[in-house]
Write an enzyme that holds these catalytic residues in place. Structure first.
Site, PDB file in Angstrom:
ATOM      1  N   HIS A   4       0.705  -1.255   0.091  1.00 39.46           N
ATOM      2  CA  HIS A   4       0.158   0.172  -0.005  1.00 39.46           C
ATOM      3  C   HIS A   4       0.736   1.300   0.042  1.00 39.46           C
ATOM      4  O   HIS A   4       0.225   2.412   0.154  1.00 39.46           O
ATOM      5  CB  HIS A   4      -1.027  -0.103   1.263  1.00 39.46           C
ATOM      6  CG  HIS A   4      -1.977  -1.301   1.295  1.00 39.46           C
ATOM      7  ND1 HIS A   4      -1.523  -2.452   1.997  1.00 39.46           N
ATOM      8  CD2 HIS A   4      -3.036  -1.668   0.663  1.00 39.46           C
ATOM      9  CE1 HIS A   4      -2.419  -3.113   1.694  1.00 39.46           C
ATOM     10  NE2 HIS A   4      -3.484  -2.859   0.876  1.00 39.46           N
ATOM     11  N   ARG A  87      -0.936  10.741  15.411  1.00 39.07           N
ATOM     12  CA  ARG A  87      -2.153  11.224  14.740  1.00 39.07           C
ATOM     13  C   ARG A  87      -2.269  12.323  14.780  1.00 39.07           C
ATOM     14  O   ARG A  87      -2.363  12.815  16.107  1.00 39.07           O
ATOM     15  CB  ARG A  87      -3.232   9.991  15.060  1.00 39.07           C
ATOM     16  CG  ARG A  87      -4.572  10.592  14.717  1.00 39.07           C
ATOM     17  CD  ARG A  87      -5.498   9.181  14.881  1.00 39.07           C
ATOM     18  NE  ARG A  87      -6.847   9.802  14.934  1.00 39.07           N
ATOM     19  CZ  ARG A  87      -7.542  10.405  14.097  1.00 39.07           C
ATOM     20  NH1 ARG A  87      -7.045  10.775  13.036  1.00 39.07           N
ATOM     21  NH2 ARG A  87      -8.678  11.042  14.480  1.00 39.07           N
ATOM     22  N   GLU A 181      -9.449   6.102  15.284  1.00 38.32           N
ATOM     23  CA  GLU A 181      -8.230   5.409  14.992  1.00 38.32           C
ATOM     24  C   GLU A 181      -7.266   5.217  16.168  1.00 38.32           C
ATOM     25  O   GLU A 181      -6.436   4.249  15.716  1.00 38.32           O
ATOM     26  CB  GLU A 181      -7.543   6.322  13.834  1.00 38.32           C
ATOM     27  CG  GLU A 181      -8.119   6.430  12.389  1.00 38.32           C
ATOM     28  CD  GLU A 181      -9.221   7.491  12.492  1.00 38.32           C
ATOM     29  OE1 GLU A 181      -9.329   8.370  13.356  1.00 38.32           O
ATOM     30  OE2 GLU A 181      -9.961   7.496  11.339  1.00 38.32           O
ATOM     31  N   SER A 203     -13.740  18.803  16.811  1.00 40.89           N
ATOM     32  CA  SER A 203     -14.579  19.365  15.612  1.00 40.89           C
ATOM     33  C   SER A 203     -15.893  19.543  15.726  1.00 40.89           C
ATOM     34  O   SER A 203     -16.742  20.248  15.080  1.00 40.89           O
ATOM     35  CB  SER A 203     -14.319  18.525  14.407  1.00 40.89           C
ATOM     36  OG  SER A 203     -14.749  17.211  14.658  1.00 40.89           O
ATOM     37  N   ARG A 217     -11.054  25.305  10.802  1.00 40.19           N
ATOM     38  CA  ARG A 217     -10.686  24.029  10.619  1.00 40.19           C
ATOM     39  C   ARG A 217      -9.095  23.922  10.245  1.00 40.19           C
ATOM     40  O   ARG A 217      -8.454  23.153  10.794  1.00 40.19           O
ATOM     41  CB  ARG A 217     -11.170  22.991   9.551  1.00 40.19           C
ATOM     42  CG  ARG A 217     -12.610  22.582  10.209  1.00 40.19           C
ATOM     43  CD  ARG A 217     -13.612  21.880   9.241  1.00 40.19           C
ATOM     44  NE  ARG A 217     -14.939  21.649   9.909  1.00 40.19           N
ATOM     45  CZ  ARG A 217     -15.312  20.468  10.308  1.00 40.19           C
ATOM     46  NH1 ARG A 217     -14.604  19.404  10.412  1.00 40.19           N
ATOM     47  NH2 ARG A 217     -16.479  20.522  11.156  1.00 40.19           N
TER      48      ARG A 217
HETATM   49  N1  HPA Z   1     -17.643  10.337  15.546  1.00 40.98           N
HETATM   50  C1  HPA Z   1     -16.431   9.515  15.309  1.00 40.98           C
HETATM   51  N2  HPA Z   1     -15.284  10.187  14.859  1.00 40.98           N
HETATM   52  C2  HPA Z   1     -15.396  11.644  14.928  1.00 40.98           C
HETATM   53  C3  HPA Z   1     -16.586  12.406  15.173  1.00 40.98           C
HETATM   54  C4  HPA Z   1     -17.483  11.731  16.007  1.00 40.98           C
HETATM   55  O1  HPA Z   1     -18.553  12.469  16.315  1.00 40.98           O
HETATM   56  N3  HPA Z   1     -16.041  13.735  15.165  1.00 40.98           N
HETATM   57  C5  HPA Z   1     -14.717  13.609  14.598  1.00 40.98           C
HETATM   58  N4  HPA Z   1     -14.425  12.369  14.456  1.00 40.98           N
END
Ligand code: HPA
Length: 234
Positions: A4, A87, A181, A203, A217
């Protein structure tokens, strides 16, 4: 080359930053690294290697979810000898006191399952971050002026979650946020004796349903790149 990753042996640095989105890897490499060179584009999963303050760094996408991250992290560690994997990503907040734009440093991550589940069988393995990276990232994150939280997160297999009852139990038990992850990254790092950390920007918010505006962002992502680079070379 691996299945990969198209990079030649030696094209990948010992320090690898892993955003989920390959285009973010490109943006971060072009914004923060000197002499960035594209080292992978197999399946559109972009990876770049360059230098930051004289240190070699690779920024490589992980894709979304633990199965995808597991493929890239396995090959980066086992075939390319990556030693530090950080990450950089986003998460949804699961506590009232955690706000959109805040930074979460994941000390550990709970899961229902990871791609490594088959190894552990009945054991509820507790994957954890590298302490030195976590410690250095904490100082670097505070320098950004953002509010920083350190604690447990949840690595989910689904974005469109159907288990409000489970979220409620995690909130009761102090889980700060949800992403998809970190638990597998930490598990692989432990298995192969390398360092790992997840630096996350909030976020969206599972309780208030607030979301980070699009224009914020990029800045938040840039802050995470800086935190990760400072932590890696502290
Ligand atoms: N759920 C899963 N993964 C995410 C989320 C979420 O609400 N927001 C950003 N990554």
């Amino acid at each position: 080359m691996t299945i990969h990753i198209g990079a030649a042996p030696g094209d990948i640095a010992e320090t690898v930053l892993m955003p989920g989105d390959p285009l973010r890897a490109k943006w971060a490499a072009e914004t923060f690294l000197d002499d960035p060179k594209c080292v992978n584009e197999v399946r559109g999963m972009l990876g770049y290697t360059g230098t930051w303050q004289g240190h070699r760094v690779t920024i490589h996408g992980s894709g979304m979810g633990m199965p995808s991250l597991s493929i890239y992290a396995n090959e980066l560690i086992k075939d390319y000898r990556a030693k530090t994997l950080i990450r950089i990503g986003s998460c949804g907040a699961m506590q009232e006191r955690v706000a959109v734009r805040d930074i979460i440093l994941a000390m550990t991550s709970s899961t229902l399952s990871t791609p490594s589940r088959g190894i552990f069988r009945e054991l509820n393995y507790a994957p954890c971050a590298d302490f030195d990276l976590l410690h250095a990232a904490h100082a670097a994150a505070r320098d950004t002026g953002a509010k920083v939280h350190v604690g447990g997160i949840y690595s989910s297999d689904v974005f469109y979650d159907e288990r409000p009852d489970l979220n409620e139990q995690m909130m009761r038990h102090g889980i700060l946020g949800v992403e998809m992850e970190a638990a597998e990254l930490y598990t692989l790092a432990a298995r192969y004796s390398v360092r790992a950390l997840a630096v996350l920007t909030v976020s969206d918010h599972l309780i208030t349903h607030e979301a980070l505006p699009a224009e914020d962002r990029e800045r938040s992502f840039g802050d995470m790149v800086e935190i990760a680079l400072k932590a890696a070379f502290a």
